[in-house]
Design a protein around this motif. Sequence first.
Motif, PDB file in Angstrom:
ATOM      1  N   SER A   1      51.933  28.502  37.028  1.00 38.12           N
ATOM      2  CA  SER A   1      51.283  28.652  35.518  1.00 38.12           C
ATOM      3  C   SER A   1      50.171  27.541  35.212  1.00 38.12           C
ATOM      4  O   SER A   1      49.431  28.093  34.265  1.00 38.12           O
ATOM      5  N   ILE A   2      50.297  26.529  35.608  1.00 39.67           N
ATOM      6  CA  ILE A   2      49.345  25.443  35.345  1.00 39.67           C
ATOM      7  C   ILE A   2      48.008  25.836  36.215  1.00 39.67           C
ATOM      8  O   ILE A   2      46.728  25.739  35.468  1.00 39.67           O
ATOM      9  N   TYR A   3      48.215  26.454  37.330  1.00 40.52           N
ATOM     10  CA  TYR A   3      46.946  26.885  38.031  1.00 40.52           C
ATOM     11  C   TYR A   3      46.272  28.151  37.381  1.00 40.52           C
ATOM     12  O   TYR A   3      44.974  28.104  37.194  1.00 40.52           O
ATOM     13  N   GLY A   4      47.162  29.151  36.936  1.00 42.48           N
ATOM     14  CA  GLY A   4      46.599  30.206  36.462  1.00 42.48           C
ATOM     15  C   GLY A   4      45.984  29.843  35.361  1.00 42.48           C
ATOM     16  O   GLY A   4      45.069  30.444  34.558  1.00 42.48           O
ATOM     17  N   TRP A   5      46.561  28.926  34.415  1.00 41.28           N
ATOM     18  CA  TRP A   5      46.080  28.314  33.106  1.00 41.28           C
ATOM     19  C   TRP A   5      44.617  27.956  33.267  1.00 41.28           C
ATOM     20  O   TRP A   5      43.698  28.109  32.545  1.00 41.28           O
ATOM     21  N   TYR A   6      44.635  27.303  34.317  1.00 40.27           N
ATOM     22  CA  TYR A   6      43.318  26.570  34.686  1.00 40.27           C
ATOM     23  C   TYR A   6      42.272  27.789  35.011  1.00 40.27           C
ATOM     24  O   TYR A   6      40.972  27.666  34.714  1.00 40.27           O
ATOM     25  N   ILE A   7      42.649  28.690  36.039  1.00 40.37           N
ATOM     26  CA  ILE A   7      41.709  29.830  36.425  1.00 40.37           C
ATOM     27  C   ILE A   7      41.406  30.548  35.049  1.00 40.37           C
ATOM     28  O   ILE A   7      40.208  31.022  35.124  1.00 40.37           O
ATOM     29  N   TRP A   8      42.281  31.090  34.216  1.00 46.59           N
ATOM     30  CA  TRP A   8      41.952  31.971  33.312  1.00 46.59           C
ATOM     31  C   TRP A   8      41.003  31.340  32.018  1.00 46.59           C
ATOM     32  O   TRP A   8      40.314  31.906  31.259  1.00 46.59           O
TER      33      TRP A   8
ATOM     34  N   VAL B   1      38.068  35.649  32.206  1.00 49.97           N
ATOM     35  CA  VAL B   1      38.148  36.270  33.943  1.00 49.97           C
ATOM     36  C   VAL B   1      38.630  37.738  33.670  1.00 49.97           C
ATOM     37  O   VAL B   1      39.419  37.942  33.191  1.00 49.97           O
ATOM     38  N   PRO B   2      37.829  38.445  34.692  1.00 50.84           N
ATOM     39  CA  PRO B   2      38.019  39.890  34.785  1.00 50.84           C
ATOM     40  C   PRO B   2      39.017  40.340  35.441  1.00 50.84           C
ATOM     41  O   PRO B   2      39.506  39.575  36.307  1.00 50.84           O
ATOM     42  N   VAL B   3      39.602  41.335  35.313  1.00 50.84           N
ATOM     43  CA  VAL B   3      40.784  41.982  36.035  1.00 50.84           C
ATOM     44  C   VAL B   3      40.142  42.635  36.990  1.00 50.84           C
ATOM     45  O   VAL B   3      39.192  43.415  36.809  1.00 50.84           O
TER      46      VAL B   3
END
Length: 206
Positions: free
Chosen positions: A76-83, A93-95
């Motif tokens: 979740s921390i990683y995804g938060w950073y990416i998004w 960030v596109p799907v």
Amino acid sequence: MDLQWIVEGLQAGIQEMTWLEAIAVFFGLASVFYSMKENILVFPTGIVSTLIYVWICLQVKLYADMGINAYYFIMSIYGWYIWSRPKAGEVKVPVTWLDRKGIIASFSLFLGSYAVLYFVLATFTDSDVPYWDSFTTSSAFVGMWLMAKKKVENWIAWIVTDLVSVPLYMYKGLLLTSFQFLVFTILAILGLMAWIKSAKLQIANA
């Protein structure tokens, strides 16, 4: 299956539900909803739910699920950073869809994690459901990884995870959580449809 038993179990689950489990259920559902909408709030709400479920899973000896919730927290921390860091000129960030390399990596992650988890659970713990606990955990590994990367296929992994989790948690007597995963299944199907539409729109505007 006795429908009356399920109804009575849900009623008992609601009556016996702790405030901690209620909070976990609420934030878990909120996280899936925000994921459907491609809203970055999927991550902070998910963090709250997963941290609570680490404790709950420990209590009922779902050790692999306990581990997956700890993994959710990290991802979740990683995804938060990416998004939160779209490319220049992009609002978000596109799907996108997985390419061939991504598909192979996803299956490898599933099979590798399943083998390791089953060995650990069957050898070093008192889990009475090592096959299924390992399966849901491995498919969820893939789902969370793909969601962080905003790939359409993450929803397929979640649908599989949720469908198997429904009877697993029912078997463990956590009927309210089982019902939550049934709702998750429905939301994941809706999420898959929404992200397919978003990916097609992305391709059309490219």
